[in-house]
Design an enzyme around this catalytic site. Structure first.
Site, PDB file in Angstrom:
ATOM      1  N   GLY A   1     -15.893 -34.737  55.926  1.00  0.00           N
ATOM      2  CA  GLY A   1     -15.495 -35.989  56.566  1.00  0.00           C
ATOM      3  C   GLY A   1     -15.237 -37.066  55.526  1.00  0.00           C
ATOM      4  CB  SER A   2     -15.228 -40.743  55.911  1.00  0.00           C
ATOM      5  OG  SER A   2     -14.328 -40.731  56.997  1.00  0.00           O
ATOM      6  CB  THR A   3     -18.958 -38.301  52.240  1.00  0.00           C
ATOM      7  OG1 THR A   3     -18.775 -36.965  52.715  1.00  0.00           O
ATOM      8  CG2 THR A   3     -19.965 -39.016  53.118  1.00  0.00           C
ATOM      9  CG  PHE A   4     -13.627 -34.698  50.303  1.00  0.00           C
ATOM     10  CD1 PHE A   4     -14.416 -33.856  49.538  1.00  0.00           C
ATOM     11  CD2 PHE A   4     -12.249 -34.645  50.133  1.00  0.00           C
ATOM     12  CE1 PHE A   4     -13.849 -32.972  48.628  1.00  0.00           C
ATOM     13  CE2 PHE A   4     -11.669 -33.776  49.225  1.00  0.00           C
ATOM     14  CZ  PHE A   4     -12.476 -32.934  48.472  1.00  0.00           C
ATOM     15  CE  LYS A   5     -11.501 -41.147  55.319  1.00  0.00           C
ATOM     16  NZ  LYS A   5     -11.701 -42.123  56.411  1.00  0.00           N
TER      17      LYS A   5
END
Length: 630
Positions: free
Chosen positions: A290-294
């Site tokens: 999810g968004s932690t990978f951004k």
């Protein structure tokens, strides 16, 4: 004639006697010289008795020398059947003490062997049972010291430490991986007995056991207990399917704490499902980040000079189309015009899709692989997974777009912690590790790759992620007077049939302290929590904040007021900075504080000589400030 025959016979007898004598001498020489060692050993074995004295297993310690796993002294029951006179009575008495059947005990007592080890009924006996058996004073009944593993903190670090079997042999975790190191060398009591098994006088040799080597971990027990306490509270409160927590040192890869729930008690591991005891979710579970990978996409974009986060803008309508597929932002109406630092704060999917397309698949996936995704980190624990990435040949614009915001790929928690640490520490990827010292040998940190990003990129990413915590989706991790950076994540889980599951998410947060000079990275993930808004910023960020607060307290980290100021919302706890009051009058103090703080004057006079707390300290609105007058 007769005399001649008689002489011949005498000579023949003489020659034969000489030959026999010579053969006897050869045989004696063969036995005494050539076969001596073999025959002596066989003879010795007939009248030698050897009672094993078990060595203690090495301890497992935290980084500060605190004992996490120790040994408890127990006793093992040994019998020499030939020395036991009244076998029926002995069997009856021992069976009652050990709570086993008379028939089973009688088999041990009457077994035709020189030494019988009562197993498993006579293993790991307590001191109380030992005293009961000793009080019987039966010849041929012996109790020898053994040891049993003592996990002092029950299920703490259970997936890391593992467990041992009845013979104190390692069966999983560090207990198995370092079994040879932890296992010592058993000692013995040797004595000689006669043909009936009775001990001969003046015989007996004691060989002292050599205990196993200790293992010292990188783990800080205080941080570990703090992490597990906060994680268990949330895991229970929200009835989650699982939970993961990791605390790591940014500049070395040393694991300070790691937790995977549900956990188990190593002393009673047989009572747990194999799926629980064999799966350390922090290194085993693959899931979409999810968004932690951004953070990865952001770092790559800055490093490749594809974006100026302060000046470049992006207009978010709430969705973006890529090769016919519509990719939505979590805010369906969109965020409108944003700078890219606001794109990061708002965790805007379309904005990150745009960054991914600017980078191109070769560039983005180069950073992804350089940061360790798609392969094991090499952490010194068993059971690590590799994660799953798209095959670059099959990556089209749609796969590139979803990867850019953390969907369609699978990673592990330890991979994310390792990668984010590299991004914020100026670009050095370390191998995470948990064993600090084996015996007296120090384990050194290992650098896997350097210069993945520049120090300038690292600084900008840290600033952007501090802004996320101060003013964006990570607001619930904010700590007044401390510079926390981080990113939230909300990832829909994929079922066994390969489709996304309804209302089933992994909610995560990864953050670091402090933003200007990061030392500690914290990762929290809750698997399918119930009864809470399904966003990482709501569920996981508050847990991370509590862990950070405990780190601050344990390591006595001083405040830092130079960070990004928080823009308060209506439901936020507001903080007030105490103005400079020394030398001011009571009336001036009331005007400066403007009813935001409660005042307690101490002493008499009009002039202020000190305040508690001191000036320039930030405190919660409506707190009480003590003012000392002259």
């Amino acid at each position: 004639m007769f005399q001649t025959k008689q002489n011949k016979r005498i000579k023949s007898v003489l020659y034969i006697s000489i030959l026999l004598f010579f053969l006897i001498i050869l045989k004696v020489f063969y036995i005494q010289v050539i076969e001596y060692n073999k025959l002596n050993k066989l003879a010795t074995d007939l009248w030698n008795r050897n009672l094993i004295v078990k060595a203690d297993r090495g301890k497992i310690l935290d980084r500060n020398g605190k004992v996490i796993v120790d040994n408890t002294t127990t006793y093992g029951l040994y019998l020499i059947p030939s020395q036991i006179i009244d076998k029926e009575k002995t069997a009856k008495q021992l069976s009652e003490i050990l709570n086993i059947t008379y028939e089973e005990m009688y088999k041990h007592v009457t077994k035709r062997t020189s030494l019988e080890r009562v197993h498993p009924e006579g293993r790991n006996l307590t001191n109380e049972i030992k005293e009961k058996i000793n009080n019987l004073k039966i010849d041929g009944v012996y109790l020898l010291k053994e040891s049993k593993r003592n996990y002092l903190y029950n299920d703490t670090l259970s997936h890391v430490i593992g467990y041992t079997g009845i013979d104190n042999q390692g069966l999983s975790g560090l207990e198995l991986k370092y079994d040879k190191t932890l296992t010592g060398k058993d000692g013995s009591i040797k004595y000689y007995s006669d043909g009936k098994g009775n001990k001969l006088e003046l015989s007996g040799i004691y060989n002292e056991p050599e205990n196993g080597q200790d293992i010292q971990l990188t783990v800080d027990l205080d941080i570990q207990l703090s992490l597990e306490n906060e994680l268990k509270n949330a895991y229970t409160k929200y009835k989650a399917d699982g939970a993961i927590g990791i605390v790591m040192k940014v500049d070395s890869g040393e694991i300070l704490a790691i937790s995977s729930l549900p956990s188990f008690n190593p002393e009673n591991y047989q009572q747990y499902d194999e799926k629980i005891i064999n799966r350390n979710l922090a290194i085993w579970q693959n899931f979409e980040p999810g968004s932690t990978f951004k953070i990865v996409t952001l770092a790559a974009s800055i490093n490749e000079k594809k974006v100026n986060i302060f000046e470049d803008t992006f207009y978010d309508t709430g969705a973006v189309k890529v090769t016919g597929a519509t990719l939505h932002c979590w805010k369906r109406k969109g965020h409108g015009y944003q700078t890219y630092i606001q794109v990061v704060e708002n965790s805007c999917n379309p904005g990150f899709v745009n960054l991914g397309l600017k980078l191109g698949k070769e560039t983005l996936f180069r950073y992804i692989t350089d940061l360790g995704f798609g392969k094991k980190t090499g952490i010194d624990l068993t059971g690590e997974a590799t994660g799953i990435l798209f095959n670059l040949d099959k990556v089209k614009d749609l796969e590139l777009a979803t990867t850019a915001f953390g969907q369609g790929i699978s990673v592990t928690a330890i991979q994310q912690v390792s990668a984010v640490s590299a991004i914020i520490n100026n670009g050095t990827l370390y191998t995470p590790y948990i064993v600090k010292k084996i015996g007296n040998k120090e384990i050194e940190k290992t650098i896997k790759k350097e210069n993945i990003v520049t120090s300038e990129t690292s600084e900008l990413v840290r600033y952007a992620l501090e802004s996320v915590v101060a003013n964006g989706s990570g607001r619930n991790a904010y700590i007044e007077n401390y510079r926390i950076g981080g990113k939230t994540g909300t990832a829909q889980k994929v079922g066994e049939n390969g489709t996304y599951m309804d209302n089933n998410y992994i909610l995560s947060f990864i953050g670091f302290l402090s933003s200007d000079n990061p030392e500690y990275v914290v990762y929290i993930a809750l698997d399918n929590p119930k009864g809470i808004t399904q966003y990482g910023g709501v569920a996981s960020a508050p847990i991370a904040r509590k862990v950070f607060e405990n780190i601050i307290s344990i390591y006595d980290i001083k405040p830092n007021t130079e960070g990004i100021p928080k823009q308060y919302k209506w439901d936020d706890q507001i903080y007030i900075t105490i103005p400079e009051l020394i030398g001011k009058t009571k009336k001036e103090a009331k005007q400066l504080l403007n009813n935001n703080l409660n005042i307690e004057f101490v002493g008499t006079g009009e002039k202020i000589i000190s305040t508690t707390p001191e000036s320039n300290t930030r405190v919660k609105q409506n707190s009480t400030i003590k003012i000392l007058l002259n």
